[in-house]
Design a protein around this motif. Structure first.
Motif, PDB file in Angstrom:
ATOM      1  N   GLU A  98       0.534  -1.248   0.218  1.00 56.36           N
ATOM      2  CA  GLU A  98      -0.125  -0.070   0.108  1.00 56.36           C
ATOM      3  C   GLU A  98       0.755   1.108  -0.432  1.00 56.36           C
ATOM      4  O   GLU A  98       0.785   2.515  -1.033  1.00 56.36           O
ATOM      5  N   VAL A  99       2.062   1.034   0.831  1.00 57.11           N
ATOM      6  CA  VAL A  99       2.396   2.542   0.957  1.00 57.11           C
ATOM      7  C   VAL A  99       3.632   3.026  -0.208  1.00 57.11           C
ATOM      8  O   VAL A  99       3.809   3.645  -1.243  1.00 57.11           O
ATOM      9  N   LEU A 100       3.950   1.755  -0.884  1.00 53.65           N
ATOM     10  CA  LEU A 100       4.186   1.717  -2.111  1.00 53.65           C
ATOM     11  C   LEU A 100       3.484   2.144  -3.369  1.00 53.65           C
ATOM     12  O   LEU A 100       4.297   3.109  -4.641  1.00 53.65           O
ATOM     13  N   THR A 104       4.610   5.408  -5.406  1.00 51.89           N
ATOM     14  CA  THR A 104       4.444   5.933  -7.227  1.00 51.89           C
ATOM     15  C   THR A 104       3.452   6.564  -7.313  1.00 51.89           C
ATOM     16  O   THR A 104       3.530   7.504  -8.441  1.00 51.89           O
ATOM     17  N   ALA A 105       2.435   6.994  -6.548  1.00 46.75           N
ATOM     18  CA  ALA A 105       1.700   7.656  -7.435  1.00 46.75           C
ATOM     19  C   ALA A 105       1.546   9.056  -7.614  1.00 46.75           C
ATOM     20  O   ALA A 105       0.712  10.135  -7.690  1.00 46.75           O
ATOM     21  N   ILE A 106       2.936   9.217  -6.868  1.00 45.68           N
ATOM     22  CA  ILE A 106       2.985  11.141  -6.820  1.00 45.68           C
ATOM     23  C   ILE A 106       4.810  11.006  -7.999  1.00 45.68           C
ATOM     24  O   ILE A 106       5.773  10.663  -7.600  1.00 45.68           O
ATOM     25  N   ASP A 107       4.608  11.949  -8.533  1.00 41.19           N
ATOM     26  CA  ASP A 107       4.931  12.027 -10.120  1.00 41.19           C
ATOM     27  C   ASP A 107       6.404  12.339  -9.575  1.00 41.19           C
ATOM     28  O   ASP A 107       7.274  11.663  -9.993  1.00 41.19           O
ATOM     29  N   GLU A 108       6.455  13.614  -8.701  1.00 38.65           N
ATOM     30  CA  GLU A 108       8.148  13.619  -8.296  1.00 38.65           C
ATOM     31  C   GLU A 108       8.738  12.580  -7.554  1.00 38.65           C
ATOM     32  O   GLU A 108       9.887  12.707  -7.288  1.00 38.65           O
ATOM     33  N   VAL A 109       7.635  11.660  -6.953  1.00 34.00           N
ATOM     34  CA  VAL A 109       8.789  10.320  -6.426  1.00 34.00           C
ATOM     35  C   VAL A 109       8.936   9.635  -6.951  1.00 34.00           C
ATOM     36  O   VAL A 109       8.188   8.636  -7.876  1.00 34.00           O
ATOM     37  N   LEU A 110      10.670   9.014  -6.507  1.00 34.46           N
ATOM     38  CA  LEU A 110      10.712   7.951  -7.861  1.00 34.46           C
ATOM     39  C   LEU A 110      11.338   6.475  -6.538  1.00 34.46           C
ATOM     40  O   LEU A 110      11.936   7.308  -5.227  1.00 34.46           O
ATOM     41  N   LEU A 111      11.239   5.700  -6.836  1.00 32.61           N
ATOM     42  CA  LEU A 111      11.762   4.701  -6.012  1.00 32.61           C
ATOM     43  C   LEU A 111      12.905   3.327  -6.476  1.00 32.61           C
ATOM     44  O   LEU A 111      12.641   3.145  -7.471  1.00 32.61           O
ATOM     45  N   GLY A 112      13.939   3.260  -5.636  1.00 33.60           N
ATOM     46  CA  GLY A 112      14.539   2.650  -5.991  1.00 33.60           C
ATOM     47  C   GLY A 112      14.663   1.206  -4.871  1.00 33.60           C
ATOM     48  O   GLY A 112      14.659   1.533  -3.400  1.00 33.60           O
ATOM     49  N   VAL A 113      15.460   0.610  -4.695  1.00 25.07           N
ATOM     50  CA  VAL A 113      16.313  -1.041  -3.901  1.00 25.07           C
ATOM     51  C   VAL A 113      17.484  -0.845  -3.967  1.00 25.07           C
ATOM     52  O   VAL A 113      18.445  -0.395  -5.064  1.00 25.07           O
ATOM     53  N   ALA A 114      17.919  -1.192  -2.619  1.00 28.21           N
ATOM     54  CA  ALA A 114      19.541  -1.429  -2.652  1.00 28.21           C
ATOM     55  C   ALA A 114      19.242  -2.457  -1.697  1.00 28.21           C
ATOM     56  O   ALA A 114      19.091  -2.275  -0.464  1.00 28.21           O
ATOM     57  N   THR A 115      20.281  -3.865  -2.000  1.00 29.23           N
ATOM     58  CA  THR A 115      19.854  -4.414  -1.101  1.00 29.23           C
ATOM     59  C   THR A 115      21.164  -5.627  -1.646  1.00 29.23           C
ATOM     60  O   THR A 115      21.852  -5.631  -2.091  1.00 29.23           O
ATOM     61  N   GLY A 116      21.358  -6.510  -0.108  1.00 26.59           N
ATOM     62  CA  GLY A 116      22.491  -7.073   0.321  1.00 26.59           C
ATOM     63  C   GLY A 116      21.972  -8.804  -1.114  1.00 26.59           C
ATOM     64  O   GLY A 116      23.574  -9.997  -1.133  1.00 26.59           O
ATOM     65  N   LYS A 117      20.938  -9.109  -1.520  1.00 30.54           N
ATOM     66  CA  LYS A 117      20.750  -9.454  -2.318  1.00 30.54           C
ATOM     67  C   LYS A 117      21.119  -9.638  -3.784  1.00 30.54           C
ATOM     68  O   LYS A 117      21.755  -8.730  -4.082  1.00 30.54           O
ATOM     69  N   VAL A 128       7.627 -12.469  -8.140  1.00 32.69           N
ATOM     70  CA  VAL A 128       6.758 -13.175  -7.637  1.00 32.69           C
ATOM     71  C   VAL A 128       5.671 -11.933  -6.871  1.00 32.69           C
ATOM     72  O   VAL A 128       4.728 -12.725  -6.207  1.00 32.69           O
ATOM     73  N   HIS A 129       5.952 -11.065  -6.398  1.00 31.37           N
ATOM     74  CA  HIS A 129       5.059  -9.568  -5.642  1.00 31.37           C
ATOM     75  C   HIS A 129       4.616  -8.241  -6.297  1.00 31.37           C
ATOM     76  O   HIS A 129       3.883  -8.302  -6.295  1.00 31.37           O
ATOM     77  N   GLY A 130       4.466  -9.342  -7.934  1.00 30.29           N
ATOM     78  CA  GLY A 130       4.052  -8.228  -9.090  1.00 30.29           C
ATOM     79  C   GLY A 130       4.848  -6.744  -9.066  1.00 30.29           C
ATOM     80  O   GLY A 130       3.839  -6.025  -9.044  1.00 30.29           O
ATOM     81  N   LEU A 131       6.349  -6.173  -8.363  1.00 33.94           N
ATOM     82  CA  LEU A 131       6.406  -4.903  -8.380  1.00 33.94           C
ATOM     83  C   LEU A 131       6.999  -4.120  -9.064  1.00 33.94           C
ATOM     84  O   LEU A 131       7.824  -3.612  -9.543  1.00 33.94           O
ATOM     85  N   GLU A 132       7.069  -4.856 -10.658  1.00 38.73           N
ATOM     86  CA  GLU A 132       8.135  -4.642 -11.145  1.00 38.73           C
ATOM     87  C   GLU A 132       7.496  -2.804 -11.362  1.00 38.73           C
ATOM     88  O   GLU A 132       8.998  -2.643 -12.032  1.00 38.73           O
ATOM     89  N   ARG A 133       6.431  -2.478 -11.585  1.00 42.28           N
ATOM     90  CA  ARG A 133       6.554  -1.142 -11.973  1.00 42.28           C
ATOM     91  C   ARG A 133       7.556  -0.023 -10.738  1.00 42.28           C
ATOM     92  O   ARG A 133       6.892   0.999 -10.834  1.00 42.28           O
ATOM     93  N   TYR A 134       7.409  -0.966  -9.680  1.00 43.15           N
ATOM     94  CA  TYR A 134       8.071   0.138  -9.091  1.00 43.15           C
ATOM     95  C   TYR A 134       8.700   1.018  -8.397  1.00 43.15           C
ATOM     96  O   TYR A 134       9.340   1.500  -8.337  1.00 43.15           O
ATOM     97  N   PHE A 135      10.034   0.415  -8.988  1.00 45.93           N
ATOM     98  CA  PHE A 135      11.458   0.296  -8.688  1.00 45.93           C
ATOM     99  C   PHE A 135      12.350   1.007 -10.136  1.00 45.93           C
ATOM    100  O   PHE A 135      12.505  -0.223 -10.851  1.00 45.93           O
ATOM    101  N   VAL A 136      12.899   2.371  -9.836  1.00 44.55           N
ATOM    102  CA  VAL A 136      12.989   2.442 -11.078  1.00 44.55           C
ATOM    103  C   VAL A 136      14.536   2.119 -11.444  1.00 44.55           C
ATOM    104  O   VAL A 136      15.115   2.674 -12.444  1.00 44.55           O
TER     105      VAL A 136
END
Length: 225
Positions: A98-100, A104-117, A128-136
């Motif tokens: 819900e937070v993602l 994401t609905a806010i035009d000027e906010v971009l999301l990313g991930v930084a992981t040890g994976k 698996v979670h269908g999150l393809e559109r969230y992280f630029v």
């Protein structure tokens, strides 16, 4: 000056609860070198580090070849568990999706991930979670020094063109918060992950629920509520 803002999320312990898969894979890693595995809390204490760094900390008496065997055994076991259990191996924390969606609905906010994976592990989690559109921007252990080195955050900022003052790192471990400090960005800790809040000394704030994040970001960015 750009109006863009960037929120970078850690994955394990922040977006998804993968502790069962991590602990199981760690046991396989120790079995591969005929050593007893440490207790669960010790295994979770290294979450966030790249696997080679994690194995070096957990089994300091082993040589590099032994650490390499542990890494491969971990990867194989984790992959097998993920294939067998799918999304159940790494469920999203309550409120994460819900937070993602809200951010994401806010035009000027971009999301990313930084992981040890690894790249493979991150791609599987996203799929698996269908999150393809969230992280630029997606920063993984394959391409960077281990946290808390700031490379992941600096690369994410370069990818997106977002300034330090407009970048926030969200994570559950001291490594995430130390990485944020090293990169000169705001670190927001979360209390639901794998490191106890008292270790997140470099955090600007520690959140107790995912739904607290948007309001905290507005405060940091000095926007009206």
């Amino acid at each position: 000056m750009s109006d863009l803002k960037l929120v970078i999320f850690d994955v394990d312990g922040t977006l998804v609860d993968s502790q069962a898969a991590i602990v199981g894979a760690m046991h396989a890693a120790f079995e591969a070198v005929n050593l007893p595995a440490p207790e669960r809390a010790v295994l979770l204490s290294i979450v966030g580090l790249s696997l080679d760094q994690a194995m070096s900390r957990l089994a300091p008496a082993l040589d590099p070849a032994g650490h390499a065997r542990m890494v491969e055994a971990y990867k194989d076991a984790y992959h097998s568990h993920r294939v067998a259990t799918g999304a159940a191996s790494m469920p999203l924390y309550p409120g994460a999706l819900e937070v993602l969606q809200e951010l994401t609905a806010i035009d000027e906010v971009l999301l990313g991930v930084a992981t040890g994976k690894s790249r493979r592990g991150l791609d599987a989690m996203i799929e698996v979670h269908g999150l393809e559109r969230y992280f630029v921007t997606r920063q993984v252990a394959d391409d960077h020094p281990s946290k808390p080195h700031p490379s992941m955050i600096l690369t994410a900022m370069a990818d997106t063109g977002v300034d330090r003052d407009a970048t926030v790192m969200v994570g559950d471990t001291e490594f995430d918060m130390e990485m944020a400090a090293a990169a000169g960005v705001t670190g927001l800790g979360v209390s639901w992950g794998y490191h106890p809040p008292h270790l997140l000394t470099a955090a600007h704030t520690v959140l107790d629920r995912f739904d607290q994040l948007p309001a905290r970001l507005r405060t940091i960015w000095k926007e009206p509520a």
